[in-house]
Design a protein around this motif. Structure first.
Motif, short mmCIF file in Angstrom:
data_model
loop_
_atom_site.label_atom_id
_atom_site.label_comp_id
_atom_site.label_asym_id
_atom_site.label_seq_id
_atom_site.Cartn_x
_atom_site.Cartn_y
_atom_site.Cartn_z
N ILE A 128 3.97 1.95 3.47
CA ILE A 128 4.16 0.45 3.27
C ILE A 128 3.78 0.47 1.65
O ILE A 128 4.74 -0.50 1.04
N ARG A 129 2.82 1.12 0.91
CA ARG A 129 2.42 0.74 -0.38
C ARG A 129 3.62 1.33 -1.20
O ARG A 129 3.88 0.59 -2.20
N TRP A 177 1.19 -9.33 -2.14
CA TRP A 177 1.16 -10.77 -1.98
C TRP A 177 2.16 -11.48 -1.42
O TRP A 177 2.02 -12.26 -0.73
N GLN A 178 3.49 -10.96 -1.98
CA GLN A 178 4.71 -11.43 -1.51
C GLN A 178 4.84 -11.25 -0.11
O GLN A 178 5.27 -11.97 0.80
N SER A 189 -4.20 -7.44 2.80
CA SER A 189 -5.04 -6.40 2.15
C SER A 189 -5.90 -5.72 3.09
O SER A 189 -6.10 -4.43 3.40
N ARG A 190 -6.73 -6.51 3.70
CA ARG A 190 -7.59 -5.95 4.96
C ARG A 190 -6.93 -5.24 6.15
O ARG A 190 -7.45 -4.42 6.54
N LEU A 192 -1.51 0.77 10.84
CA LEU A 192 -0.81 -0.12 11.51
C LEU A 192 0.12 0.48 12.52
O LEU A 192 0.68 1.57 12.35
N PRO A 193 0.51 -0.25 13.67
CA PRO A 193 1.32 0.39 14.83
C PRO A 193 2.69 0.32 14.14
O PRO A 193 3.13 -0.49 13.15
N ALA A 194 3.76 1.20 14.62
CA ALA A 194 4.82 1.33 14.14
C ALA A 194 5.75 0.12 14.19
O ALA A 194 6.34 -0.12 13.45
#
Length: 59
Positions: free
Chosen positions: A6-7, A18-19, A32-33, A39-41
């Protein structure tokens, strides 16, 4: 670090975290937390969709 896909995808598309948080309707610190744990798919696909939408709006 968790959720590197994701990052990297967001950074490569010129989309700030933030967007993404704003599009999800949550505070940036909450997003961020959330990224601290893998995360799940299904949730990742939703976020990748948001990144695609935001990157098209930026271009």
């Amino acid at each position: 670090m968790m959720n590197q896909d994701i990052r990297r995808t967001a950074a490569g598309a010129g989309v700030r975290l933030w967007q993404i948080a704003e599009a999800l309707g949550i505070a940036d610190y909450s997003f961020s937390r959330k990224l601290r744990r893998e995360l799940p798919a299904e949730e990742k696909e939703k976020i990748f969709g948001i990144i695609r939408e935001l990157s098209q709006g930026v271009s």
